[in-house]
Motif scaffolding. Structure first.
Motif, mmCIF file in Angstrom:
data_model
loop_
_atom_site.group_PDB
_atom_site.id
_atom_site.type_symbol
_atom_site.label_atom_id
_atom_site.label_comp_id
_atom_site.label_asym_id
_atom_site.label_seq_id
_atom_site.Cartn_x
_atom_site.Cartn_y
_atom_site.Cartn_z
ATOM 1 N N ILE A 298 0.855 -1.173 0.000
ATOM 2 C CA ILE A 298 0.000 0.000 0.000
ATOM 3 C C ILE A 298 0.901 1.236 0.000
ATOM 4 N N ASP A 299 0.640 2.180 -0.923
ATOM 5 C CA ASP A 299 1.525 3.334 -1.099
ATOM 6 C C ASP A 299 1.237 4.476 -0.140
ATOM 7 N N GLY A 300 0.012 4.588 0.328
ATOM 8 C CA GLY A 300 -0.340 5.701 1.203
ATOM 9 C C GLY A 300 -1.726 5.504 1.782
ATOM 10 N N PHE A 301 -2.247 6.560 2.412
ATOM 11 C CA PHE A 301 -3.507 6.409 3.147
ATOM 12 C C PHE A 301 -4.373 7.664 3.007
ATOM 13 N N VAL A 302 -5.667 7.433 3.121
ATOM 14 C CA VAL A 302 -6.638 8.526 3.229
ATOM 15 C C VAL A 302 -7.248 8.445 4.622
ATOM 16 N N ILE A 303 -7.013 9.467 5.417
ATOM 17 C CA ILE A 303 -7.538 9.514 6.776
ATOM 18 C C ILE A 303 -8.873 10.251 6.739
ATOM 19 N N SER A 304 -9.960 9.502 6.760
ATOM 20 C CA SER A 304 -11.293 10.107 6.725
ATOM 21 C C SER A 304 -11.731 10.540 8.127
ATOM 22 N N LYS A 305 -12.620 11.537 8.142
ATOM 23 C CA LYS A 305 -13.145 12.092 9.398
ATOM 24 C C LYS A 305 -11.994 12.552 10.319
ATOM 25 N N GLY A 342 4.835 8.349 1.671
ATOM 26 C CA GLY A 342 3.851 8.158 0.616
ATOM 27 C C GLY A 342 2.749 9.191 0.736
ATOM 28 N N PRO A 343 1.795 9.206 -0.238
ATOM 29 C CA PRO A 343 0.716 10.189 -0.191
ATOM 30 C C PRO A 343 -0.178 9.981 1.038
ATOM 31 N N ILE A 344 -0.437 11.051 1.750
ATOM 32 C CA ILE A 344 -1.351 11.017 2.880
ATOM 33 C C ILE A 344 -2.402 12.102 2.662
#
Length: 538
Positions: A298-305, A342-344
């Motif tokens: 996994i290259d990065g994460f999306v932190i929702s809320k 990575g992209p956050i």
């Protein structure tokens, strides 16, 4: 010393016979001005022996007579005796080789540190395009993998965000029961093949997660081993608090099933419980989990809320204490740790310009909510707000009741310079138009000096985007009847002459050059015109 005069004697003459031996003078009774007597010379360090005959050679001895001199090193001849000795030859080679091994090891270590060190936040405008899709829609079986990947490639996607991946309750994806495990509905082999395939086609894969809460069926919530993992307060203190769930369906506090005297916080559902990110153990647990997902490519994460991670528990009577706490950005920074290379992306609600700046300074890319399409004025206000967030990403609008309105909002947002996160549900049946939008965004990246002027006449929203010498005129009719834009009556531009480079499918206006200063627009349609050089803005 005696001052008595002595008579000269022939035997004592200095010209005849040996010279008399000088005796050391007794100075024990002589004192300096400070009263300290001189030490007697019982064993002088320097001895002088006269030679024979008189006035011949003399011998001077320094140091104790008869004491062997100390070792002062080997001479050249002595050293050469050992030059070819096998032991010393081997020792020299060993030290020579050891030196170069250590030197090379330090060089390699420095290179590895440079490669693995977290990258500094890049101070540049976001240019990537993002596509968010649920795991159930993307990860089906290997037979459909090639077709799904080709579809995303045709759209021009650069980053794919997969949601609903973590193990969760069957009917509530945000009620996570294990932050390190795939959901039971996802085959591990197919998941690995999907990630590998997307990355082989040049796309990066991001994992979307909601760290704010986990399901009440999670081990942490039901075990006494994790008492401080959740936001808990005595129920008598919080049951009168005005804090309500974000959907306004009821109080954000409920009595703990295991202890009715304790209340736990749940801002989004009664089936989830908000985690306590003031507890370092919670932050560390997520940091370990993200590291594990990195190992799965996994290259990065999306932190929702992300706006809701930390609450002000000292201000229970204010609903504003629930979100956008200043601690949130630091919590996320600690949570992602070295994964920040990575992209956050961080999804924010009602974030101020100052809050967005804090996230960008930490290297994060903010995602802001969709454009409010309740009325034309609100759309205009939202577009003006987006103009202050040049590095933010917006969720493209979706509506099942009016596809034409959704396309128009998306055109206005993209043409105005915003960066798009396309949801799979939005993209259904919209491949051709979305491909044009994404290509337009790639051909017209928003520079640092861009300005956007907005105006509204009746139901037509007009925007002039200036980026150096390039100027784009954006026209959008949000009314339910045809309307006409007249450049001569506009306060944004005095001419509409130029080249039509983008239009909604229902505009029925072909792309190409136009010399007209009046543009007719169908209901819920829009166009983007690249103005000619002689089109002057006021």
């Amino acid at each position: 010393m005696s001052s008595e005069k002595r008579e000269a004697s022939p035997e004592a003459s200095p010209l005849k016979g040996p010279a008399p031996k000088a005796e050391p003078e007794d100075t024990s009774d002589v004192a300096f001005e400070d009263g300290i007597p001189l030490s007697p010379m019982a064993d002088p360090a320097v001895q002088f022996t006269s030679g024979t005959p008189a006035n011949g050679d003399a011998k001077v001895e320094i140091g104790d007579s008869g004491v062997a001199p100390t070792f002062v090193g080997l001479g050249k001849e002595e050293l050469m005796k050992y030059a070819n000795d096998p032991f010393w030859v081997r020792l020299r080679w060993f030290l020579f080789i050891l030196f170069w091994i250590l030197w090379l090891a330090m060089l390699v270590g420095a290179i590895v540190i440079i490669i693995l060190a977290p990258r500094c936040a890049e101070k540049k405008t976001v240019t990537d395009t993002f596509y968010q899709i649920k795991a159930s829609d993307l990860i089906k079986d290997s037979s459909q993998l090639d077709a799904q990947t080709q579809y995303l490639k045709d759209l021009g996607m650069e980053i794919v965000i997969i949601s609903d991946v973590l193990q969760h309750d069957p009917n509530e994806p945000e009620a996570v029961t294990n932050i390190k495990a795939l959901d039971k509905s996802i085959d591990e082999g197919v998941f690995a093949d999907t990630v590998k395939k997307l990355r082989s086609e040049g796309m990066r894969v991001l994992l979307q997660l909601v760290p704010n809460h986990v399901g009440t069926s999670h081990e942490w919530f039901n075990s006494t081993a994790f008492p401080d993992y959740f936001v808990r307060k005595p129920y008598d203190e919080v049951k009168q608090s005005p804090w309500v769930m974000q959907d306004r369906s009821g109080s954000a506090w409920s009595a703990d099933p295991g202890n009715n005297s304790i209340g736990y916080l749940h801002q989004f559902s009664g089936n989830v419980a908000d985690l306590n990110f003031d507890n370092d153990e919670v932050v560390s647990a997520f940091k370990d989990a993200l590291s594990d997902w990195r190992l799965k490519k996994i290259d990065g994460f999306v932190i929702s809320k992300a706006s809701y991670l930390v609450e002000d528990l000292n201000n229970l009577m204010s609903s504003q204490a629930l979100r956008n706490n200043l601690k949130n950005v630091e919590v996320i920074k600690r949570m992602v740790g070295i994964s920040s290379s990575g992209p956050i992306l961080v999804e924010l609600d009602d974030a101020s310009e100052e809050t967005l700046k804090q996230y960008k300074e930490k290297g994060f890319t903010p995602i802001v909510k969709s454009i409010d399409a309740s009325n034309t004025n609100r759309i205009l206000e939202t577009l003006v707000e987006l103009n202050t967030m040049p590095d933010a990403v917006i969720n493209l609008h979706k509506t099942s009741t009016s596809p034409d309105k959704a396309r128009l909002i998306n055109l206005v947002a993209i043409a105005g310079g915003s960066h798009a996160l396309i949801n799979h549900d939005t993209a259904k049946g919209e491949k051709d138009f979305l491909t044009k939008l994404i290509q337009f965004q790639r051909d017209n990246p928003r520079g640092k000096g861009v300005t956007v002027e907005h105006a509204s006449t009746n139901d037509i929203i007009t925007a002039l985007r200036s980026d150096g010498d390039d100027r784009l005129l954006i026209l959008a009719n949000f009314g339910n009847a045809p309307a006409t834009f007249d450049a001569q009556a506009s306060n944004v531009t005095e001419s509409a002459a130029g080249k039509i480079v983008l239009a909604t499918p229902n505009a029925e206006i072909p792309t190409g050059n136009t010399t007209q200063d009046t543009i007719s627009l169908n209901p819920l349609s829009g166009v983007v015109i690249k103005l000619a050089d002689n089109a002057k803005s006021e």
